[in-house]
Design a protein around this motif. Structure first.
Motif, PDB file in Angstrom:
ATOM      1  N   GLY A  38    -128.175 -44.963  24.247  1.00  0.00           N
ATOM      2  CA  GLY A  38    -129.497 -45.211  24.807  1.00  0.00           C
ATOM      3  C   GLY A  38    -130.184 -43.909  25.189  1.00  0.00           C
ATOM      4  N   LEU A  39    -131.406 -44.031  25.699  1.00  0.00           N
ATOM      5  CA  LEU A  39    -132.156 -42.862  26.146  1.00  0.00           C
ATOM      6  C   LEU A  39    -131.512 -42.258  27.391  1.00  0.00           C
ATOM      7  CD1 LEU A  39    -135.836 -44.168  25.843  1.00  0.00           C
ATOM      8  CD2 LEU A  39    -134.726 -42.465  24.381  1.00  0.00           C
ATOM      9  N   PRO A  40    -131.772 -40.972  27.661  1.00  0.00           N
ATOM     10  CA  PRO A  40    -131.289 -40.387  28.913  1.00  0.00           C
ATOM     11  C   PRO A  40    -131.756 -41.174  30.125  1.00  0.00           C
ATOM     12  CG  PRO A  40    -132.048 -38.660  27.437  1.00  0.00           C
ATOM     13  CD  PRO A  40    -132.426 -39.971  26.798  1.00  0.00           C
ATOM     14  N   LEU A  41    -131.024 -41.053  31.205  1.00  0.00           N
ATOM     15  CA  LEU A  41    -131.359 -41.746  32.444  1.00  0.00           C
ATOM     16  C   LEU A  41    -132.613 -41.142  33.069  1.00  0.00           C
ATOM     17  CD1 LEU A  41    -127.769 -41.821  33.994  1.00  0.00           C
ATOM     18  CD2 LEU A  41    -128.884 -43.643  32.688  1.00  0.00           C
ATOM     19  N   GLY A  42    -133.485 -42.004  33.572  1.00  0.00           N
ATOM     20  CA  GLY A  42    -134.665 -41.538  34.269  1.00  0.00           C
ATOM     21  C   GLY A  42    -135.895 -41.373  33.406  1.00  0.00           C
ATOM     22  N   ILE A  43    -135.895 -41.938  32.194  1.00  0.00           N
ATOM     23  CA  ILE A  43    -137.042 -41.784  31.294  1.00  0.00           C
ATOM     24  C   ILE A  43    -137.812 -43.091  31.119  1.00  0.00           C
ATOM     25  CG2 ILE A  43    -137.723 -41.362  28.888  1.00  0.00           C
ATOM     26  CD1 ILE A  43    -135.712 -39.174  28.729  1.00  0.00           C
ATOM     27  N   GLU A  44    -137.125 -44.140  30.719  1.00  0.00           N
ATOM     28  CA  GLU A  44    -137.802 -45.383  30.345  1.00  0.00           C
ATOM     29  C   GLU A  44    -137.205 -46.562  31.107  1.00  0.00           C
ATOM     30  OE1 GLU A  44    -140.696 -47.512  28.340  1.00  0.00           O
ATOM     31  OE2 GLU A  44    -140.337 -45.358  28.143  1.00  0.00           O
ATOM     32  N   PRO A  45    -138.029 -47.353  31.813  1.00  0.00           N
ATOM     33  CA  PRO A  45    -137.497 -48.530  32.504  1.00  0.00           C
ATOM     34  C   PRO A  45    -137.046 -49.596  31.513  1.00  0.00           C
ATOM     35  CG  PRO A  45    -139.897 -48.486  32.637  1.00  0.00           C
ATOM     36  CD  PRO A  45    -139.481 -47.183  32.034  1.00  0.00           C
ATOM     37  N   GLY A  46    -136.079 -50.392  31.928  1.00  0.00           N
ATOM     38  CA  GLY A  46    -135.602 -51.486  31.098  1.00  0.00           C
ATOM     39  C   GLY A  46    -134.723 -51.057  29.940  1.00  0.00           C
ATOM     40  N   GLU A  47    -134.262 -49.821  29.917  1.00  0.00           N
ATOM     41  CA  GLU A  47    -133.436 -49.337  28.806  1.00  0.00           C
ATOM     42  C   GLU A  47    -132.060 -50.004  28.833  1.00  0.00           C
ATOM     43  OE1 GLU A  47    -132.629 -46.806  25.443  1.00  0.00           O
ATOM     44  OE2 GLU A  47    -134.417 -47.610  26.420  1.00  0.00           O
ATOM     45  N   GLU A  48    -131.555 -50.321  27.638  1.00  0.00           N
ATOM     46  CA  GLU A  48    -130.224 -50.915  27.510  1.00  0.00           C
ATOM     47  C   GLU A  48    -129.266 -49.915  26.880  1.00  0.00           C
ATOM     48  OE1 GLU A  48    -130.502 -54.564  25.383  1.00  0.00           O
ATOM     49  OE2 GLU A  48    -131.642 -55.585  26.962  1.00  0.00           O
ATOM     50  N   TYR A  49    -128.000 -50.009  27.270  1.00  0.00           N
ATOM     51  CA  TYR A  49    -126.992 -49.051  26.820  1.00  0.00           C
ATOM     52  C   TYR A  49    -125.812 -49.801  26.201  1.00  0.00           C
ATOM     53  CZ  TYR A  49    -129.861 -45.939  29.587  1.00  0.00           C
ATOM     54  OH  TYR A  49    -130.925 -45.231  30.078  1.00  0.00           O
ATOM     55  N   PRO A  50    -125.745 -49.821  24.863  1.00  0.00           N
ATOM     56  CA  PRO A  50    -124.650 -50.509  24.177  1.00  0.00           C
ATOM     57  C   PRO A  50    -123.293 -49.920  24.552  1.00  0.00           C
ATOM     58  CG  PRO A  50    -126.421 -49.965  22.654  1.00  0.00           C
ATOM     59  CD  PRO A  50    -126.715 -49.244  23.921  1.00  0.00           C
ATOM     60  N   VAL A  51    -122.273 -50.741  24.481  1.00  0.00           N
ATOM     61  CA  VAL A  51    -120.921 -50.352  24.878  1.00  0.00           C
ATOM     62  C   VAL A  51    -120.005 -50.328  23.661  1.00  0.00           C
ATOM     63  CG1 VAL A  51    -118.936 -50.948  26.326  1.00  0.00           C
ATOM     64  CG2 VAL A  51    -121.260 -51.355  27.160  1.00  0.00           C
ATOM     65  N   THR A  52    -119.232 -49.278  23.529  1.00  0.00           N
ATOM     66  CA  THR A  52    -118.181 -49.209  22.510  1.00  0.00           C
ATOM     67  C   THR A  52    -116.841 -49.410  23.203  1.00  0.00           C
ATOM     68  OG1 THR A  52    -118.017 -46.805  22.748  1.00  0.00           O
ATOM     69  CG2 THR A  52    -119.517 -47.638  21.055  1.00  0.00           C
ATOM     70  N   ARG A  53    -115.917 -50.081  22.526  1.00  0.00           N
ATOM     71  CA  ARG A  53    -114.613 -50.382  23.119  1.00  0.00           C
ATOM     72  C   ARG A  53    -113.499 -50.024  22.142  1.00  0.00           C
ATOM     73  NH1 ARG A  53    -116.209 -53.717  27.370  1.00  0.00           N
ATOM     74  NH2 ARG A  53    -118.223 -54.740  27.029  1.00  0.00           N
ATOM     75  N   ARG A  54    -112.436 -49.485  22.689  1.00  0.00           N
ATOM     76  CA  ARG A  54    -111.254 -49.195  21.870  1.00  0.00           C
ATOM     77  C   ARG A  54    -110.008 -49.337  22.732  1.00  0.00           C
ATOM     78  NH1 ARG A  54    -111.539 -43.212  19.836  1.00  0.00           N
ATOM     79  NH2 ARG A  54    -109.426 -43.733  19.203  1.00  0.00           N
ATOM     80  N   ARG A  55    -108.937 -49.798  22.110  1.00  0.00           N
ATOM     81  CA  ARG A  55    -107.686 -49.973  22.831  1.00  0.00           C
ATOM     82  C   ARG A  55    -106.791 -48.781  22.547  1.00  0.00           C
ATOM     83  NH1 ARG A  55    -102.727 -52.980  22.135  1.00  0.00           N
ATOM     84  NH2 ARG A  55    -101.952 -53.692  24.159  1.00  0.00           N
TER      85      ARG A  55
ATOM     86  N   ALA B 139    -104.506 -52.634  32.558  1.00  0.00           N
ATOM     87  CA  ALA B 139    -103.843 -53.878  32.166  1.00  0.00           C
ATOM     88  C   ALA B 139    -103.953 -54.118  30.664  1.00  0.00           C
ATOM     89  CB  ALA B 139    -104.429 -55.049  32.942  1.00  0.00           C
ATOM     90  N   THR B 140    -105.108 -53.834  30.095  1.00  0.00           N
ATOM     91  CA  THR B 140    -105.332 -54.081  28.664  1.00  0.00           C
ATOM     92  C   THR B 140    -105.312 -52.800  27.832  1.00  0.00           C
ATOM     93  OG1 THR B 140    -107.735 -53.885  28.920  1.00  0.00           O
ATOM     94  CG2 THR B 140    -106.754 -56.074  29.231  1.00  0.00           C
ATOM     95  N   ARG B 141    -105.284 -51.643  28.509  1.00  0.00           N
ATOM     96  CA  ARG B 141    -105.359 -50.329  27.841  1.00  0.00           C
ATOM     97  C   ARG B 141    -106.683 -50.153  27.094  1.00  0.00           C
ATOM     98  NH1 ARG B 141    -101.465 -46.626  29.547  1.00  0.00           N
ATOM     99  NH2 ARG B 141    -100.113 -47.960  30.759  1.00  0.00           N
ATOM    100  N   GLU B 142    -107.717 -50.860  27.507  1.00  0.00           N
ATOM    101  CA  GLU B 142    -109.009 -50.751  26.835  1.00  0.00           C
ATOM    102  C   GLU B 142    -109.852 -49.674  27.506  1.00  0.00           C
ATOM    103  OE1 GLU B 142    -111.855 -54.058  25.208  1.00  0.00           O
ATOM    104  OE2 GLU B 142    -112.451 -53.613  27.277  1.00  0.00           O
ATOM    105  N   LEU B 143    -110.435 -48.819  26.671  1.00  0.00           N
ATOM    106  CA  LEU B 143    -111.364 -47.805  27.127  1.00  0.00           C
ATOM    107  C   LEU B 143    -112.756 -48.191  26.628  1.00  0.00           C
ATOM    108  CD1 LEU B 143    -111.580 -44.985  28.546  1.00  0.00           C
ATOM    109  CD2 LEU B 143    -111.486 -43.994  26.250  1.00  0.00           C
ATOM    110  N   SER B 144    -113.637 -48.544  27.543  1.00  0.00           N
ATOM    111  CA  SER B 144    -115.005 -48.919  27.179  1.00  0.00           C
ATOM    112  C   SER B 144    -115.952 -47.814  27.639  1.00  0.00           C
ATOM    113  CB  SER B 144    -115.387 -50.260  27.810  1.00  0.00           C
ATOM    114  OG  SER B 144    -115.156 -50.253  29.204  1.00  0.00           O
ATOM    115  N   ALA B 145    -117.003 -47.582  26.842  1.00  0.00           N
ATOM    116  CA  ALA B 145    -117.892 -46.457  27.138  1.00  0.00           C
ATOM    117  C   ALA B 145    -119.323 -46.776  26.762  1.00  0.00           C
ATOM    118  CB  ALA B 145    -117.423 -45.212  26.389  1.00  0.00           C
ATOM    119  N   ALA B 146    -120.255 -46.180  27.494  1.00  0.00           N
ATOM    120  CA  ALA B 146    -121.678 -46.261  27.179  1.00  0.00           C
ATOM    121  C   ALA B 146    -122.273 -44.876  27.359  1.00  0.00           C
ATOM    122  CB  ALA B 146    -122.382 -47.271  28.084  1.00  0.00           C
ATOM    123  N   ARG B 147    -123.242 -44.533  26.483  1.00  0.00           N
ATOM    124  CA  ARG B 147    -123.850 -43.203  26.511  1.00  0.00           C
ATOM    125  C   ARG B 147    -125.358 -43.303  26.718  1.00  0.00           C
ATOM    126  NH1 ARG B 147    -123.476 -39.906  21.694  1.00  0.00           N
ATOM    127  NH2 ARG B 147    -122.964 -41.716  20.437  1.00  0.00           N
ATOM    128  N   ALA B 148    -125.868 -42.394  27.553  1.00  0.00           N
ATOM    129  CA  ALA B 148    -127.304 -42.283  27.769  1.00  0.00           C
ATOM    130  C   ALA B 148    -127.755 -40.928  27.239  1.00  0.00           C
ATOM    131  CB  ALA B 148    -127.630 -42.427  29.258  1.00  0.00           C
TER     132      ALA B 148
END
Length: 276
Positions: free
Chosen positions: A188-205, A153-162
């Motif tokens: 962010g850190l790879p999955l399965g390493i540190e509890p409570g890790e946050e993963y910033p999101v990048t967005r582009r249309r 609907a918005t043509r937005e591609l949002s992504a997060a990396r671990a």
């Protein structure tokens, strides 16, 4: 004064017996390894999707190349799925290790991501929840991953990396680039390493004809050249391949893995956006 009895060399019959026992043990070991390889390869085939979904104006494709050493399997994966709200979820990742356990863990990550993506729309939240899920399994393994969500609907591609390799992109009007691997706040850190890790999101249309390509490190890093050079090799192919079929572009990109001299397995995920 006692005399030691002279030692006699083993007879041919005894030597043949020993050789037979050693050969039987070696064959048993080979058969066990072969069974592990066949099991892991079967898991890999069943867990990777046979096809990826597309949406009007967005076409996808993927390629996978197995490892060249060890058990000839690994934990690289890609996936794509439609979500209940009409958006499209896409993932690519790489599990630590090259054995049956890595293939099983890859399946857990992939299924967990799918399930959690239906409960949260934000890619960063999806990765955070997946990270907590994997930590609760206590397998001791970890995985790098990139999760993308496309909203038609918005043509937005949002992504997060671990901890994953950055995406490479190019447009038909000549713009191109690689996500900045030096900016720690974008990954962010790879999955399965540190509890409570946050993963910033990048967005582009996505507005025009454009290609976005994601790879695992087996594509861009190996004995022949480092990560930066591998990313540059992929970038050249993406620039030249904008507007082509996604399957053709994916085939061109996976060829970079042969140039690196890699021993790791490798996966490529291609997203092609067409001019509205």
């Amino acid at each position: 004064m006692s005399r030691r009895r002279p030692s006699h060399p083993a007879s041919a019959h005894e030597l043949l017996g020993r050789l037979g026992r050693l050969t039987a043990q070696a064959l048993e070991h080979v058969e066990m390894q072969r069974a592990r390889v066949e099991l892991a390869m079967a898991l890999q085939r069943e867990l990777l999707p046979a096809a990826l979904p597309s949406l009007p104006g967005l076409r996808t494709a993927a390629r996978y190349a197995p490892a060249r050493h060890g058990l000839d399997i690994g934990g690289d994966w890609y996936d794509g799925f439609r979500l209940p709200d009409g958006t499209l979820g896409l993932t690519i990742g790489d599990v630590q290790g090259h054995d049956v356990e890595a293939a099983v863990f890859m399946g857990q990550v992939r299924i967990g991501l799918r399930a959690l993506a239906t409960a949260a729309s934000d890619p960063g939240e999806v990765l955070s929840r997946t990270n907590e899920l994997l930590l609760s399994l206590s397998d001791g393994l970890f995985a790098t991953c990139c999760y993308l969500r496309f909203d038609p609907a918005t043509r937005e591609l949002s992504a997060a990396r671990a901890g994953h390799v950055p995406a490479i992109w190019a447009t038909a009007d000549g713009r191109s680039g690689v996500e900045d691997v030096e900016e720690a706040e974008e990954v962010g850190l790879p999955l399965g390493i540190e509890p409570g890790e946050e993963y910033p999101v990048t967005r582009r249309r996505l507005t025009g004809t454009e290609a976005v390509v994601l790879v695992t490190d087996g594509v861009v890093e190996g004995p022949s050249f480092p990560l930066d050079e591998g990313l540059d090799q992929v970038l050249r192919r993406v620039r030249a391949g904008v507007g082509t079929e996604p399957g053709e572009l994916a085939a061109r990109v996976i060829e970079v893995a042969d140039l690196t001299g890699h021993s790791d397995d490798a996966a490529v995920l291609v997203i092609c956006h067409d001019e509205p």
